[in-house]
Enzyme design. Sequence first.
Site, PDB file in Angstrom:
ATOM      1  N   CYS A 129      37.535   9.192  18.988  1.00  0.00           N
ATOM      2  CA  CYS A 129      36.573   8.092  18.901  1.00  0.00           C
ATOM      3  C   CYS A 129      35.325   8.404  19.710  1.00  0.00           C
ATOM      4  O   CYS A 129      35.327   8.292  20.943  1.00  0.00           O
ATOM      5  CB  CYS A 129      37.210   6.789  19.384  1.00  0.00           C
ATOM      6  SG  CYS A 129      36.090   5.367  19.300  1.00  0.00           S
TER       7      CYS A 129
ATOM      8  N   CYS B 204      33.938   5.388  21.562  1.00  0.00           N
ATOM      9  CA  CYS B 204      34.701   5.040  22.769  1.00  0.00           C
ATOM     10  C   CYS B 204      34.403   5.989  23.922  1.00  0.00           C
ATOM     11  O   CYS B 204      34.224   5.559  25.068  1.00  0.00           O
ATOM     12  CB  CYS B 204      36.198   5.076  22.478  1.00  0.00           C
ATOM     13  SG  CYS B 204      36.738   4.141  21.044  1.00  0.00           S
ATOM     14  N   ASP B 205      34.372   7.283  23.645  1.00  0.00           N
ATOM     15  CA  ASP B 205      34.399   8.286  24.704  1.00  0.00           C
ATOM     16  C   ASP B 205      33.158   9.172  24.794  1.00  0.00           C
ATOM     17  O   ASP B 205      33.059  10.002  25.700  1.00  0.00           O
ATOM     18  CB  ASP B 205      35.624   9.184  24.521  1.00  0.00           C
ATOM     19  CG  ASP B 205      36.930   8.411  24.580  1.00  0.00           C
ATOM     20  OD1 ASP B 205      36.982   7.425  25.335  1.00  0.00           O
ATOM     21  OD2 ASP B 205      37.886   8.783  23.875  1.00  0.00           O
TER      22      ASP B 205
END
Length: 313
Positions: A135, A138-139
């Site tokens: 992701c 997300c990261d």
Amino acid sequence: MSEKLQCLIIGAGPAGYTAGIYASRAGLKPVIYEGMQPGGQLTITSEVENFPGYPEGESGTVIVEDIRKQALHCGAEIRSGEVTKVDFSKRPFRLVIDYEREVFAETVIIATGATARWLELESESHYRGFGVSTCATCDGNFFKGKIVAVIGGGDTALEEAHYLSKIAAKVYLVHRRHQFRASKAMQDRIHKTPNIEPVLDAVPVEILGERQGFSRQVTGLRVQNTKTDAFTDLALDGIFVAIGVTPVTELFVGQLELDAHGYIKTHGARPLTNIPGVFAAGDVQDPHYRQACTAAASGCKAAIEAERFLANE
């Protein structure tokens, strides 16, 4: 003797636990069955900076455990065990737990999520959450000014690469074929982005890194050319696997309407399935966003719909 419930929630990630919070506050006395992976995909994310309420960032495990504690505090009953069979042909709905025990429920909220497809390399498992992610949203922020690789050739992979190009110094886009499968518009965008370098006809064979005790760090990716069989090592700091996700819906085949990719079909922005009284929340019905906060929001909506469904009877 079988058990009868007002609301049963299948799955225990942000969507399932949030549904439990709202269903509890509505007086539905929900029971959540956590299944095989309590906490869902968030538990394999080492640090999360984009979930509301955690200004300094926090590990995915801590965040989902906090949501779980809140569900318990509000009155949800959380049980270990897996729902192994469902019958939505009539109400109350019949569910079987761990292949043996029957439970009947007036409403069911499905929050079984989706699982990311991995490369299935032995080295990959060592670095999940330590430089290997599925992701970018997300990261990606952890790789500011660094070098990363995105693996995949569809629209999702190219979108991830384009997103990361605004954060990372350089993005390798690794694909096993000679051409990407993504739309022409998406490919044109990639080719116009100077810090994205396509690596085509390349199959990942090993994730390279350093391991010292509990500390792990990705240092590169070894790929093999599908035409020449030659190996190349790409020096980099992070790897994003974007070869798709699989919704956890095997249990509902023949019971609910699914789309061509296996996601539960819902009615527009509402979490309604084709069976009145059965609702779907989170990634199991969302092929587009797949974020913890959108999953939590859909869990809220599913619980509200369950409350209204029962109140209108």
